[in-house]
Design a protein around this motif. Structure first.
Motif, mmCIF file in Angstrom:
data_model
loop_
_atom_site.group_PDB
_atom_site.id
_atom_site.type_symbol
_atom_site.label_atom_id
_atom_site.label_comp_id
_atom_site.label_asym_id
_atom_site.label_seq_id
_atom_site.Cartn_x
_atom_site.Cartn_y
_atom_site.Cartn_z
ATOM 1 N N ALA A 130 0.825 -1.209 0.000
ATOM 2 C CA ALA A 130 0.000 0.000 0.000
ATOM 3 C C ALA A 130 0.859 1.258 0.000
ATOM 4 O O ALA A 130 1.937 1.291 0.581
ATOM 5 N N GLY A 131 0.341 2.289 -0.655
ATOM 6 C CA GLY A 131 1.026 3.570 -0.680
ATOM 7 C C GLY A 131 2.267 3.581 -1.566
ATOM 8 O O GLY A 131 3.118 4.455 -1.453
ATOM 9 N N GLY A 132 2.397 2.595 -2.432
ATOM 10 C CA GLY A 132 3.549 2.549 -3.321
ATOM 11 C C GLY A 132 4.808 2.003 -2.691
ATOM 12 O O GLY A 132 5.885 2.041 -3.294
ATOM 13 N N ALA A 133 4.712 1.505 -1.461
ATOM 14 C CA ALA A 133 5.887 0.948 -0.787
ATOM 15 C C ALA A 133 6.355 -0.314 -1.504
ATOM 16 O O ALA A 133 5.556 -1.069 -2.029
ATOM 17 N N SER A 134 7.655 -0.524 -1.506
ATOM 18 C CA SER A 134 8.230 -1.676 -2.182
ATOM 19 C C SER A 134 8.494 -2.812 -1.210
ATOM 20 O O SER A 134 9.072 -2.611 -0.150
ATOM 21 N N GLY A 135 8.098 -4.006 -1.603
ATOM 22 C CA GLY A 135 8.384 -5.194 -0.815
ATOM 23 C C GLY A 135 9.870 -5.515 -0.777
ATOM 24 O O GLY A 135 10.318 -6.273 0.080
ATOM 25 N N LEU A 136 10.652 -4.933 -1.702
ATOM 26 C CA LEU A 136 12.101 -5.170 -1.688
ATOM 27 C C LEU A 136 12.723 -4.690 -0.376
ATOM 28 O O LEU A 136 13.649 -5.312 0.132
ATOM 29 N N ALA A 186 15.487 -8.635 -5.887
ATOM 30 C CA ALA A 186 14.918 -9.470 -4.820
ATOM 31 C C ALA A 186 15.896 -10.576 -4.434
ATOM 32 O O ALA A 186 16.126 -10.828 -3.241
ATOM 33 N N ILE A 187 16.502 -11.212 -5.422
ATOM 34 C CA ILE A 187 17.455 -12.294 -5.148
ATOM 35 C C ILE A 187 18.716 -11.731 -4.493
ATOM 36 O O ILE A 187 19.223 -12.291 -3.517
ATOM 37 N N LYS A 188 19.212 -10.608 -4.990
ATOM 38 C CA LYS A 188 20.401 -9.980 -4.398
ATOM 39 C C LYS A 188 20.166 -9.600 -2.936
ATOM 40 O O LYS A 188 21.079 -9.670 -2.118
ATOM 41 N N LEU A 189 18.933 -9.181 -2.636
ATOM 42 C CA LEU A 189 18.611 -8.742 -1.277
ATOM 43 C C LEU A 189 18.309 -9.903 -0.331
ATOM 44 O O LEU A 189 18.134 -9.697 0.858
ATOM 45 N N VAL A 211 10.209 -15.738 -0.298
ATOM 46 C CA VAL A 211 9.669 -15.799 -1.651
ATOM 47 C C VAL A 211 8.926 -14.496 -1.908
ATOM 48 O O VAL A 211 8.106 -14.071 -1.089
ATOM 49 N N VAL A 212 9.230 -13.861 -3.032
ATOM 50 C CA VAL A 212 8.589 -12.599 -3.411
ATOM 51 C C VAL A 212 7.496 -12.899 -4.430
ATOM 52 O O VAL A 212 7.707 -13.668 -5.373
ATOM 53 N N LEU A 213 6.324 -12.293 -4.233
ATOM 54 C CA LEU A 213 5.201 -12.421 -5.164
ATOM 55 C C LEU A 213 4.950 -11.084 -5.843
ATOM 56 O O LEU A 213 5.026 -10.041 -5.198
#
Length: 183
Positions: A64-70, A100-103, A86-88
């Motif tokens: 929400a609010g444009g926040a990044s799951g990264l 995502a993998i690097k992090l 796991v990132v969706l």
């Protein structure tokens, strides 16, 4: 507690702001023997991490609010590098998958992903050289979106600094991020 040998059920953290999808995931994983915690934002997740360390995590790329799951992936990995993440995402891009993998993510899945897909991703420890290559060309919009996300990750998700590096006004970047939904 699991009845087998008094081994506790694995702890899973789901970071997802879509209530209906999150409820479905929570119920499905609980039926499979997981203890499930849910966060809707980076701040919620940090509060949960102060109390628990999950063995597994499922993180939505766009919150929400444009926040990044990264940012969530980064914090989870720093909290405990052994957490299987796991990132969706509904908008899979090369740049976000690589970041995502690097992090610290183990795998990156495009929505819709079901519980079977996610559990299979938890188990994957190696890449698959047999994955089919696609011949699809990349559009200008996709290339732009990937560059924006790559720069966002480089700047620690600082919108102003990202806009400066990309040579665009901050409000223009904010509009592009809001316009391009990643769910």
């Amino acid at each position: 507690m699991s009845t087998e040998d008094n081994v506790p059920d694995p702890l899973l953290l789901i970071v997802e702001d879509d209530d209906a999808f999150a409820r479905t995931l929570v119920r499905s994983f609980e039926r499979r023997g997981y203890q499930v915690l849910r966060a809707t934002s980076l701040d919620d997740m940090r509060a949960l991490l102060a109390e628990a360390t999950p063995e597994f995590a499922v993180v939505d790329l766009r919150l929400a609010g444009g926040a990044s799951g990264l940012a969530c992936v980064q914090v989870l990995h720093e909290h405990d590098p052994t957490t299987v993440i796991v990132v969706l995402t509904g908008y899979a891009s090369i740049a976000t998958a690589v970041e995502a993998i690097k992090l610290g993510a183990r795998h990156y899945l495009a929505k819709p992903a079901n519980t079977d897909d996610i559990e299979a991703a938890f188990e994957r420890k190696q890449g698959d050289a047999e994955v089919e290559l696609t011949e699809r060309t990349t559009s200008i919009k996709t290339l732009e979106w990937e560059r924006i996300h790559e720069t966002l990750a480089e700047t620690g998700f600082n919108i102003s600094e990202t806009a400066r590096r990309l040579g665009m006004h901050r409000r223009t970047l904010a509009r592009k991020l809001e316009k391009q939904r990643i769910k």
